[in-house]
Design a protein around this motif. Sequence first.
Motif, PDB file in Angstrom:
ATOM      1  N   ILE B 217      43.253 -11.520  31.341  1.00  0.00           N
ATOM      2  CA  ILE B 217      41.860 -11.224  31.686  1.00  0.00           C
ATOM      3  C   ILE B 217      40.901 -12.030  30.807  1.00  0.00           C
ATOM      4  O   ILE B 217      39.940 -12.630  31.299  1.00  0.00           O
ATOM      5  CB  ILE B 217      41.592  -9.713  31.547  1.00  0.00           C
ATOM      6  CG1 ILE B 217      42.320  -8.964  32.665  1.00  0.00           C
ATOM      7  CG2 ILE B 217      40.108  -9.415  31.611  1.00  0.00           C
ATOM      8  CD1 ILE B 217      42.382  -7.474  32.449  1.00  0.00           C
ATOM      9  N   LEU B 218      41.192 -12.071  29.513  1.00  0.00           N
ATOM     10  CA  LEU B 218      40.284 -12.814  28.632  1.00  0.00           C
ATOM     11  C   LEU B 218      40.303 -14.308  28.953  1.00  0.00           C
ATOM     12  O   LEU B 218      39.263 -14.972  28.914  1.00  0.00           O
ATOM     13  CB  LEU B 218      40.655 -12.575  27.170  1.00  0.00           C
ATOM     14  CG  LEU B 218      40.287 -11.178  26.657  1.00  0.00           C
ATOM     15  CD1 LEU B 218      40.798 -10.960  25.259  1.00  0.00           C
ATOM     16  CD2 LEU B 218      38.770 -10.982  26.699  1.00  0.00           C
ATOM     17  N   THR B 219      41.476 -14.826  29.293  1.00  0.00           N
ATOM     18  CA  THR B 219      41.534 -16.237  29.671  1.00  0.00           C
ATOM     19  C   THR B 219      40.743 -16.461  30.950  1.00  0.00           C
ATOM     20  O   THR B 219      39.993 -17.430  31.074  1.00  0.00           O
ATOM     21  CB  THR B 219      42.990 -16.684  29.887  1.00  0.00           C
ATOM     22  OG1 THR B 219      43.763 -16.267  28.769  1.00  0.00           O
ATOM     23  CG2 THR B 219      43.085 -18.185  30.041  1.00  0.00           C
ATOM     24  N   ILE B 274      32.913  -5.886  36.679  1.00  0.00           N
ATOM     25  CA  ILE B 274      33.831  -4.838  37.153  1.00  0.00           C
ATOM     26  C   ILE B 274      35.128  -4.859  36.341  1.00  0.00           C
ATOM     27  O   ILE B 274      35.602  -3.832  35.869  1.00  0.00           O
ATOM     28  CB  ILE B 274      34.122  -5.021  38.661  1.00  0.00           C
ATOM     29  CG1 ILE B 274      32.864  -4.644  39.443  1.00  0.00           C
ATOM     30  CG2 ILE B 274      35.305  -4.159  39.095  1.00  0.00           C
ATOM     31  CD1 ILE B 274      32.966  -4.875  40.925  1.00  0.00           C
ATOM     32  N   ILE B 275      35.661  -6.072  36.158  1.00  0.00           N
ATOM     33  CA  ILE B 275      36.879  -6.183  35.348  1.00  0.00           C
ATOM     34  C   ILE B 275      36.642  -5.547  33.979  1.00  0.00           C
ATOM     35  O   ILE B 275      37.440  -4.738  33.498  1.00  0.00           O
ATOM     36  CB  ILE B 275      37.269  -7.666  35.151  1.00  0.00           C
ATOM     37  CG1 ILE B 275      37.657  -8.295  36.484  1.00  0.00           C
ATOM     38  CG2 ILE B 275      38.443  -7.776  34.175  1.00  0.00           C
ATOM     39  CD1 ILE B 275      38.006  -9.755  36.377  1.00  0.00           C
ATOM     40  N   TYR B 276      35.519  -5.895  33.371  1.00  0.00           N
ATOM     41  CA  TYR B 276      35.221  -5.403  32.037  1.00  0.00           C
ATOM     42  C   TYR B 276      35.172  -3.894  31.990  1.00  0.00           C
ATOM     43  O   TYR B 276      35.787  -3.259  31.140  1.00  0.00           O
ATOM     44  CB  TYR B 276      33.869  -5.944  31.571  1.00  0.00           C
ATOM     45  CG  TYR B 276      34.003  -6.986  30.516  1.00  0.00           C
ATOM     46  CD1 TYR B 276      34.187  -6.632  29.180  1.00  0.00           C
ATOM     47  CD2 TYR B 276      33.969  -8.329  30.842  1.00  0.00           C
ATOM     48  CE1 TYR B 276      34.328  -7.592  28.212  1.00  0.00           C
ATOM     49  CE2 TYR B 276      34.101  -9.299  29.884  1.00  0.00           C
ATOM     50  CZ  TYR B 276      34.279  -8.932  28.566  1.00  0.00           C
ATOM     51  OH  TYR B 276      34.423  -9.877  27.617  1.00  0.00           O
ATOM     52  N   TYR B 282      41.394  -1.827  27.024  1.00  0.00           N
ATOM     53  CA  TYR B 282      42.367  -2.888  26.773  1.00  0.00           C
ATOM     54  C   TYR B 282      41.698  -4.095  26.139  1.00  0.00           C
ATOM     55  O   TYR B 282      42.177  -4.676  25.181  1.00  0.00           O
ATOM     56  CB  TYR B 282      43.003  -3.353  28.080  1.00  0.00           C
ATOM     57  CG  TYR B 282      44.124  -2.476  28.562  1.00  0.00           C
ATOM     58  CD1 TYR B 282      45.147  -2.113  27.701  1.00  0.00           C
ATOM     59  CD2 TYR B 282      44.165  -2.040  29.876  1.00  0.00           C
ATOM     60  CE1 TYR B 282      46.188  -1.318  28.152  1.00  0.00           C
ATOM     61  CE2 TYR B 282      45.207  -1.258  30.331  1.00  0.00           C
ATOM     62  CZ  TYR B 282      46.215  -0.890  29.462  1.00  0.00           C
ATOM     63  OH  TYR B 282      47.233  -0.121  29.907  1.00  0.00           O
ATOM     64  N   ILE B 283      40.571  -4.488  26.743  1.00  0.00           N
ATOM     65  CA  ILE B 283      39.903  -5.692  26.271  1.00  0.00           C
ATOM     66  C   ILE B 283      39.465  -5.523  24.831  1.00  0.00           C
ATOM     67  O   ILE B 283      39.638  -6.415  24.004  1.00  0.00           O
ATOM     68  CB  ILE B 283      38.694  -6.026  27.172  1.00  0.00           C
ATOM     69  CG1 ILE B 283      39.214  -6.471  28.531  1.00  0.00           C
ATOM     70  CG2 ILE B 283      37.842  -7.108  26.552  1.00  0.00           C
ATOM     71  CD1 ILE B 283      38.155  -6.913  29.473  1.00  0.00           C
TER      72      ILE B 283
END
Lengths: 527, 294
Positions: B217-219, B274-276, B282-283
């Motif tokens: 996700i971070l990538t 939304i992902i965030y 997790y992030i």
Amino acid sequence: MNTSKPQPENDSVEFNDSLAGILFRLLALAIIDAFALWFIYHGVSDGGIGLFLATAMFIITLGVNAAFLREELYPLRWLSPGLALMILLVVYPVLFTAYTAFTNYGTGHLLVKEQALEQIAKIQYLPKEGVVYSWTGYRSDAGDFAIWVMPEEGKPLLLKAGQTLSPDDSSVGSLDNDGIPESIAGYERLTRAESVRHITEISEFEFGEPPDVISVKSLNEAAPLKQRYIYNEGTDTIEDKQTNKIFKPIVGTFTADDGEVIRPGYYVITGIENFRKLFTSPAFRGPFIRIFIWTGVHAFFTVLLTFSLGVFFAIVFDDPTLPGRKLIRSLLLIPYAIPAFITVQMWRGLLNPQLGVISQAITAVFGSSPDFFSNQWWAKIGILFVQLWLGFPYMMLICTGALQSIPSDLYEAANVDGANVFQQFWNITLPLLLVAVGPLLVGSFAFNFNNFTVIDVYNQGGPPIPNSPTPAGHTDILISYTFRLAFAGGRGIDYGYASAITIVIFLVLSVIVLWQYRFTEGLEETM
Amino acid sequence: MSETNSFLGSARRQRQLKRAIQMTIAVLAIIYALFPIVWLVSASIDPRNSLNQQQLIPPNASFENYRTLLTSELHPFKRWMWNSIKVSTIASVLSVFITAISAYAFSRFRFTGRRSLLMTVFLVQVFPTMLTFVAIFLIVQEIGKIVPWLGLNTHAGLILIYLGGVMGINVWLMKGFFDTVPKDLDESAMMDGASQWQTFYYVILPLVRPIMAVIAILTFIGTYGDFLLPQIILQDKEQYTLAVGLIIFARQQFSQNWGTFAAGSLMGAVPIVIIYLFVQDYIVSGLTQGSVKG
């Protein structure tokens, strides 16, 4: 780095490869090697950067082969994709940057010498004396020209741009009394009046297949072009056949005594010239030092401001009894969650001097609003303001986590001793917090030291620094300045000088790494 | 008696005061964080499309700006979105894969040069790929002369550059997670006849899924938001990623295209936000362990 007990050889490495597995491995390797060889061959024959690239590719291929053929290098098989990418796209570019920093690679010096000489050899001129032909022009509907030339002796020729055809070619129509075709298929013969009308156009054309090119000299004459510049390898000079001038190579450009130069030039190693320019030439040094200082100031204040606000919010909301705590945090996360290119451009709208809502609000209160884009100081303040908004959620997040790790009995003891809230913050919370998030703050500093997106979207580095010989702006940081030097075009590109600045960024970052390393002494234990 | 009462009373009052201050700060903080976004949302549904005289509640609100953007021939917005999602997805999936096999090797195998390699990986990540962008540009240009589909103006070339940064802090991060998985698991799997690869893929990898998700996700987010490399590598409007396309679009007559820009911004930002919000825990765990956004 020393470990007292020797690491046991890992016995889990077992080579239970089946025959099919081995065959598959060899086949895959053969395909990779074939591709690599083909790539290296082309790289070498391209010369210049291709040669460097071929070398890097060669080293990588060698490593991959070794890893997949020798059992004792088994672990490297797992690492080979990552290491290959690292060598090709990190290590090699760093070395290449270091090399470029010592050359004059850039506009006018983009080729290696051999390539430049090849191009120079192609330059031709129309000799004043020598063979002349009479010619007749033809024109196609598309506006292309062809000419029929008659030498004093020998066969006539039909010439199109880049093409020499024999006079017996099927496209040639019937000849008139002078032996000139009435028409050429697809082309119409020009009358004398039409030739006059088109003469400037026609004389710009080079007819015939290179290198035997013929050009139209005047209404009556056409003549073969000759190679203009003759290179003498012994003396490393070029003679201009048209003017008889001698050109000598001076820092990658063939230059005559009167200053005339031949393009293209080529790149040469200029030693520390780029760095000398950077540090001693006032015109270059001035903007560079301004940019350098602002790069540090920008990164420092960004970290300081975002950290301050982040800590503040983290402490205020660090209360399990606070209703809706999770929701508050989620909402405060949003500025950080949106990609920066979007939010910075959004702030450009909000801060717009006449029309932006923030500027209008400031005007409503103070009567006038500063210009956040064309005044250098307000532009800088604007950037820090935007950075604060972008970055405080990150600091809040990491501080919220770190606060949990501070033992609560410390506060109880402080309460007993009668320390007030501020004393507790200053003497307990802050020091312990800094220990926990220190490496992340250094990381944030390094990140903002190179935060191209925010700077470039905000104002493209502007407002420009006046009288700078390079495209430099007041809010430029080193990396955006480098970007402008290498890609801004307008005033020419200078990869060499840009690379020299990249080297400076490297040095600064190295210092940061060493500093960060102090925070991460625990790292070795985990190795 | 009365003393205790007043003490309790003042404590309660103090608590109430504290809560009031907390709530006030919360409200102010949320206004500070969200006002610009609300303003952007309002601009996106204001059919006047101009920065001038924008109001919080636009008269005749409509989705005109969204329609303009999605049907524009001049600015292939849908194409940019698609390019961004494509490049970021491929880059993050490949990154995670390469990170995982590298981290596994560092965690499970003992070999000469392991420590120095690990240290190199740690040091190298301080010099992000994008810093050497001049050299990268020249290299990709040269690669393109030999292998055109990997050269300038191609998404494959861009993805390749992103993969260059794969050997970094994320390898450390994931190695740490592999280290927490007992080696006994590997050994018993191998005992049962699994190959090293099968052990890795079927036994160990599923156990570190959360950290893989975080890194992916971070990538993805970092790639999606990158503004430097696509600008250098991609030249045709059709090939642009959203970051390049949207900003270049916004730089032309910004104040007259404010509404369209706002619509584009929101459409571009929504997937990421939304992902965030869904995986923020997790992030956060990834971020606090040193993984970076971008």
